[in-house]
Design an enzyme around this catalytic site. Structure first.
Site, PDB file in Angstrom:
ATOM      1  N   SER A 136      33.527  42.536  43.841  1.00 55.61           N
ATOM      2  CA  SER A 136      34.785  42.793  43.133  1.00 55.61           C
ATOM      3  C   SER A 136      35.994  42.202  43.847  1.00 55.61           C
ATOM      4  O   SER A 136      37.121  42.340  43.374  1.00 55.61           O
ATOM      5  CB  SER A 136      34.988  44.305  42.974  1.00 55.61           C
ATOM      6  OG  SER A 136      35.253  44.918  44.219  1.00 55.61           O
ATOM      7  N   THR A 176      37.833  45.846  42.995  1.00 58.76           N
ATOM      8  CA  THR A 176      39.135  45.789  43.686  1.00 58.76           C
ATOM      9  C   THR A 176      39.154  46.625  44.966  1.00 58.76           C
ATOM     10  O   THR A 176      38.451  47.620  45.073  1.00 58.76           O
ATOM     11  CB  THR A 176      40.275  46.285  42.764  1.00 58.76           C
ATOM     12  OG1 THR A 176      40.236  45.607  41.525  1.00 58.76           O
ATOM     13  CG2 THR A 176      41.641  46.104  43.388  1.00 58.76           C
ATOM     14  N   THR A 234      41.662  41.491  44.642  1.00 57.22           N
ATOM     15  CA  THR A 234      40.568  41.647  43.667  1.00 57.22           C
ATOM     16  C   THR A 234      40.118  40.311  43.085  1.00 57.22           C
ATOM     17  O   THR A 234      40.896  39.340  43.085  1.00 57.22           O
ATOM     18  CB  THR A 234      41.047  42.535  42.503  1.00 57.22           C
ATOM     19  OG1 THR A 234      39.943  42.860  41.660  1.00 57.22           O
ATOM     20  CG2 THR A 234      42.103  41.852  41.664  1.00 57.22           C
ATOM     21  N   ARG A 250      43.305  35.378  32.782  1.00 61.16           N
ATOM     22  CA  ARG A 250      43.644  36.813  32.678  1.00 61.16           C
ATOM     23  C   ARG A 250      44.138  37.314  34.036  1.00 61.16           C
ATOM     24  O   ARG A 250      43.519  37.099  35.059  1.00 61.16           O
ATOM     25  CB  ARG A 250      42.408  37.600  32.245  1.00 61.16           C
ATOM     26  CG  ARG A 250      42.596  39.127  32.179  1.00 61.16           C
ATOM     27  CD  ARG A 250      42.141  39.835  33.435  1.00 61.16           C
ATOM     28  NE  ARG A 250      42.149  41.296  33.290  1.00 61.16           N
ATOM     29  CZ  ARG A 250      41.932  42.130  34.311  1.00 61.16           C
ATOM     30  NH1 ARG A 250      41.727  41.671  35.517  1.00 61.16           N
ATOM     31  NH2 ARG A 250      41.946  43.425  34.096  1.00 61.16           N
ATOM     32  N   VAL A 251      45.277  37.980  34.020  1.00 59.25           N
ATOM     33  CA  VAL A 251      45.815  38.582  35.242  1.00 59.25           C
ATOM     34  C   VAL A 251      45.769  40.095  35.067  1.00 59.25           C
ATOM     35  O   VAL A 251      46.211  40.615  34.047  1.00 59.25           O
ATOM     36  CB  VAL A 251      47.265  38.105  35.490  1.00 59.25           C
ATOM     37  CG1 VAL A 251      47.877  38.836  36.685  1.00 59.25           C
ATOM     38  CG2 VAL A 251      47.296  36.599  35.730  1.00 59.25           C
ATOM     39  N   GLY A 252      45.217  40.772  36.031  1.00 53.62           N
ATOM     40  CA  GLY A 252      45.142  42.234  35.961  1.00 53.62           C
ATOM     41  C   GLY A 252      46.352  42.890  36.587  1.00 53.62           C
ATOM     42  O   GLY A 252      47.424  42.290  36.715  1.00 53.62           O
ATOM     43  N   ASP A 253      46.176  44.132  36.975  1.00 53.81           N
ATOM     44  CA  ASP A 253      47.284  44.900  37.561  1.00 53.81           C
ATOM     45  C   ASP A 253      47.510  44.586  39.038  1.00 53.81           C
ATOM     46  O   ASP A 253      48.624  44.728  39.538  1.00 53.81           O
ATOM     47  CB  ASP A 253      47.017  46.406  37.399  1.00 53.81           C
ATOM     48  CG  ASP A 253      45.705  46.842  38.043  1.00 53.81           C
ATOM     49  OD1 ASP A 253      44.762  46.022  38.118  1.00 53.81           O
ATOM     50  OD2 ASP A 253      45.618  48.000  38.471  1.00 53.81           O
ATOM     51  N   THR A 311      42.782  50.906  41.681  1.00 53.80           N
ATOM     52  CA  THR A 311      41.602  50.114  41.322  1.00 53.80           C
ATOM     53  C   THR A 311      41.156  50.591  39.932  1.00 53.80           C
ATOM     54  O   THR A 311      41.470  51.703  39.525  1.00 53.80           O
ATOM     55  CB  THR A 311      40.448  50.312  42.327  1.00 53.80           C
ATOM     56  OG1 THR A 311      40.030  51.674  42.317  1.00 53.80           O
ATOM     57  CG2 THR A 311      40.851  49.935  43.741  1.00 53.80           C
ATOM     58  N   GLY A 312      40.395  49.741  39.250  1.00 54.49           N
ATOM     59  CA  GLY A 312      39.923  50.133  37.921  1.00 54.49           C
ATOM     60  C   GLY A 312      40.541  49.274  36.838  1.00 54.49           C
ATOM     61  O   GLY A 312      41.036  48.172  37.116  1.00 54.49           O
ATOM     62  N   GLY A 366      42.692  47.325  34.864  1.00 56.50           N
ATOM     63  CA  GLY A 366      44.059  46.875  35.088  1.00 56.50           C
ATOM     64  C   GLY A 366      44.951  46.980  33.875  1.00 56.50           C
ATOM     65  O   GLY A 366      46.148  47.292  33.991  1.00 56.50           O
TER      66      GLY A 366
HETATM   67  N1  GLY Z   1      42.248  46.517  38.761  1.00 57.30           N
HETATM   68  C1  GLY Z   1      41.686  45.244  38.806  1.00 57.30           C
HETATM   69  C2  GLY Z   1      41.821  44.494  37.552  1.00 57.30           C
HETATM   70  O1  GLY Z   1      41.850  45.062  36.480  1.00 57.30           O
HETATM   71  O2  GLY Z   1      41.884  43.290  37.623  1.00 57.30           O
END
Ligand code: GLY
Length: 364
Positions: free
Chosen positions: A82, A214, A232, A242-245, A265-266, A268
């Protein structure tokens, strides 16, 4: 505490005592070591990260350098799919990494998103903070910046991650031309799909849930200075770009040196829609404990979750966790779905503690 934890902790504690003693001697004042105030917390995959960061903070490193060095251990680990090297790739089989850092004393932040070929994105984010006038660099620009600062490019896709990705691609649809190997025997691949298969939201069939792994890590030193980082490979098999949180300040992480820190984590997308880490710190500013603040942001996520992402009982069917630490050292991990743990290193050593859970997964 395990033997390994105890050994690491004893080393760190003696280094800390020596360092604090040196400071005291220099100042000519007899002061008891204050290493007990140092705390580093992380997601459950971050035990080694918190230990490393604690040891560095104990000998006087800036908490930001310490947490970035701590998560580098996990970025290097091919078995953590991850984060960093060995992270699961996007839908085209290319590993794309997101990371951010935030420094409490200056309130400065740096981040990179959709970064390819560099195994330590948190270190690149640190350079964005220190060596640019920007906060967030993405894609080709982030890679150019990393190259300019001497980071080496490499293929981050391990054989293990490639095989998982290929299996996903070959089994996703019967309407394309990719055929799975009927003799596929690698146990890690089968175990990966087994672990990530859950009941669909109507309870009627099994479905594959893509992991969002993450690592987040926050550290506080004896003076109460706080810093944090999140790094992550993001959602497995995501749409490229794609960009996460994780690299978004206020979502994947946030800290305020007067208040505390929060990271995630989790899933995003759920965090991005609620800017949870910023909200968590602001709730602590208003007097909430880390656990109360964490449960409140989880409840906000529950309220705003769309129907297609809820199970038959109306609960979000994805994972999301937050890790909070207050300036006075109180800390908590909270999770949508327990059981879940978080890592901590403090004066009592390195250990995993239970997150407070909003919902609990059925056993089995
Ligand atoms: N929390 C990691 C993501 O969603 O990319």
């Amino acid at each position: 505490m395990s033997d390994v934890s105890r050994r690491g902790f004893m080393q760190a504690a003696s280094v800390a005592a020596a360092a604090m003693g040196a400071v005291s001697a220099k100042a000519g004042v007899a002061v008891a070591p204050a290493a007990g105030k140092i705390k580093v917390i992380s997601s459950s995959n971050g035990a080694e990260a918190t230990r490393k960061a604690y040891e560095m903070i104990a000998v006087g490193s800036d908490p930001l350098d310490a947490v970035v060095a701590g998560v580098a251990i996990v970025e290097d680990d091919p078995n953590d799919t991850s984060v960093g090297y060995g992270g699961l790739p996007n839908e085209r089989g290319i590993v794309e990494l997101d990371a951010a850092v935030m420094h409490g004393p200056t309130h400065h932040a740096g981040a990179v998103a959709s970064l390819q070929n560099i195994r330590h994105p948190a270190q690149v984010a640190l350079q964005v903070l220190r060596r640019s006038d920007h906060v967030l660099l993405v894609g080709a620009g982030a890679l150019d910046f990393a190259r300019a600062h001497g980071f080496q490019e490499e293929n981050l896709l391990t054989e293990h991650s490639r095989k998982i990705w290929l299996r996903w691609k070959e089994t996703m649809s019967e309407k394309d031309d990719w055929l799975p190997d009927p003799n596929e025997k690698e146990p890690g691949v089968a175990a990966f799909f087994e672990k990530n298969t859950i009941l669909s939201s109507d309870g009627s069939r099994l479905r594959f849930r893509r992991p969002t792994g993450t690592i987040h890590c926050s550290g506080i030193n004896a003076a109460g200075d706080i810093s944090c980082t999140t790094t992550t490979s993001g959602l497995a098999f995501k749409i490229p770009g794609r960009v996460g949180d994780s690299p978004i300040i206020g979502a994947g992480l946030y800290c305020d040196n007067e208040v505390g820190s929060c990271g995630s984590t989790g899933r995003g997308e759920a965090n991005l829609q609620n800017l949870c880490s910023f909200a968590g710190v602001e709730l602590m500013r208003q007097g909430a404990s880390p656990e109360e603040a964490g449960m409140e942001i989880l409840n906000r996520v529950v309220k705003t979750t769309e129907t297609r992402l809820r199970d038959q009982d109306g609960r979000p069917d994805f994972g999301l966790n937050f890790y909070l630490i207050a300036k006075d050292g109180r800390h908590a991990g909270v999770t949508l779905w327990g059981p879940e743990k978080y890592s901590i290193t403090d004066e009592n050593g390195t250990r995993l503690e239970e997150c407070r859970a909003l919902f609990t997964k059925p056993k089995g």
